[in-house]
Design an enzyme around this catalytic site. Sequence first.
Site, PDB file in Angstrom:
ATOM      1  N   LYS A 292      -5.336 -75.840   5.447  1.00  0.00           N
ATOM      2  CA  LYS A 292      -4.032 -76.469   5.708  1.00  0.00           C
ATOM      3  C   LYS A 292      -3.929 -76.900   7.166  1.00  0.00           C
ATOM      4  O   LYS A 292      -3.506 -78.022   7.462  1.00  0.00           O
ATOM      5  CB  LYS A 292      -2.932 -75.463   5.356  1.00  0.00           C
ATOM      6  CG  LYS A 292      -1.515 -75.994   5.493  1.00  0.00           C
ATOM      7  CD  LYS A 292      -0.571 -75.290   4.548  1.00  0.00           C
ATOM      8  CE  LYS A 292      -0.244 -73.860   4.951  1.00  0.00           C
ATOM      9  NZ  LYS A 292       0.680 -73.774   6.096  1.00  0.00           N
TER      10      LYS A 292
ATOM     11  N   ASP B  71      -1.746 -65.164   9.148  1.00  0.00           N
ATOM     12  CA  ASP B  71      -1.217 -65.593   7.849  1.00  0.00           C
ATOM     13  C   ASP B  71      -1.675 -64.701   6.698  1.00  0.00           C
ATOM     14  O   ASP B  71      -1.206 -64.850   5.570  1.00  0.00           O
ATOM     15  CB  ASP B  71      -1.637 -67.040   7.567  1.00  0.00           C
ATOM     16  CG  ASP B  71      -0.923 -68.019   8.489  1.00  0.00           C
ATOM     17  OD1 ASP B  71       0.172 -67.691   8.981  1.00  0.00           O
ATOM     18  OD2 ASP B  71      -1.476 -69.112   8.723  1.00  0.00           O
TER      19      ASP B  71
END
Length: 464
Positions: A49, A342
């Site tokens: 991403k 994350d």
Amino acid sequence: MTTAVTDSKPDDPRADRRTTPAAEPAPSLLRAWAAPQGLRATLRVPGDKSISHRAVMLGAIARGTTEVSGFLEGADALSTMHAFRALGVSIEGPNQGHLRIAGVGLHGLQAACAPLDCGNAGTAMRLMMGLLAGQRFSSTLVGDASLSRRPMRRVAEPLGRMGAQVETDDGRPPIRISPGPGLHGIDFALPVASAQVKSAVLLAGLYAQGTTRVTEPAPTRDHTERMLGGFGVKVLVEGASRALSGGQSLEACPIEVPGDISSAAFFLVAASIVPGSDLTLEHVGINPTRTGVIAILRRMGANIELLDPREAGGEPVADLRVRAAPLRGIEVPEELVALAIDEFPVLFVAAACAQGRTVVRGAEELRVKESDRIAAMEAGLLACGASVKATRDGMIIEGNPGQRFAGVHIDSRGDHRIAMAFAVAAQRATAPIEILDTANVVTSFPNFVTLAQGCGMRVVARHD
Ligand code: S3P
């Protein structure tokens, strides 16, 4: 969407996996339950991403055509793509992970006629703030309910010091950027270890007079610096500082986006905690500023091998083989926190299945992600019967190697990583776990359910 590919040779035995599998519709709810046997498969997670966002941004302001392969066709990166189209950039695709970006050059962007919608994507908003601060036109950036709660002063403040006119709504979106007299370079010490803030300041630095230098308190992902280098921009690296001088033009270059280690993390943990598992995750990015999750899991006793390490498009990649292993609790070294930021939701699940106590400190950034991930994981794990305690800046988890989670309803708080973390936890549950508010899974992992089912995880999606 189809599944053909263009970047693999026809005789490549892995050709059929070098694909971008069809995206799934956004799930409103996930129902997941215990895997009856080990997870076994070779699979490829979608594109990274962070790198996908940056590919669009840098391709847009480069001279010439940038071809991107492996692009993440998830909602977050698509928000960035749509925003740059609105700024006058012609972008073909996405087509099976391929984008063709007709770069307009450093000064070729044009004013958008409506606010730029970043959706759920903090990276889109923060990096675009930096890039748009140097333009000769005004822009407005908006986001969804989650993004509208997230802190933006951390970016607006250094940009203001550079001479940018950036207004926030008391530190939060919407963001209004107006053209000013021009930017000048600054020497900025980041108060938080944030790649987004570092990147925003460096991108603004491309439009500033003189040199822009950022110094980080701890290493954070370096995709912006690497990719700028690939586009021909000279970025000076001196210890914890990164500097560039303004006015350098970018020259288009091909970008190959590797698989996202943050998505691979769900499978690294799932295979570690489901007995008998043996998974291979192909072509995953293993940039050392992203591999904290592997370092932490290995310290916990996980059996993860890096196969065929190689370089692709300026980023290190490898195939990751992970087999089930007994895990033990650890004190997570603080220097690994930013390198795994994350992955903590699913790491907390791993810790709940480990022998002994795991302590995470120095992770207060988790409180300002797509949700307050410390609070969301504490609430969910407690509901499942795990023994956890949130702290201001982390979590203390009393693990249990025989952990069987209770079949309960979990509120994912609209956070993709919370939703997928509990789908992983459910593989060790006594009854199905129902995870609510899961539509945002498609922001980072549009084919999560298909890949999870393909390797033997028990998970189904409801769409309504
Ligand atoms: C990102 C950086 C991280 C991370 C986010 C993506 C990036 O945020 O949490 O998902 O692409 O630069 P911070 O740098 O603010 O910690």
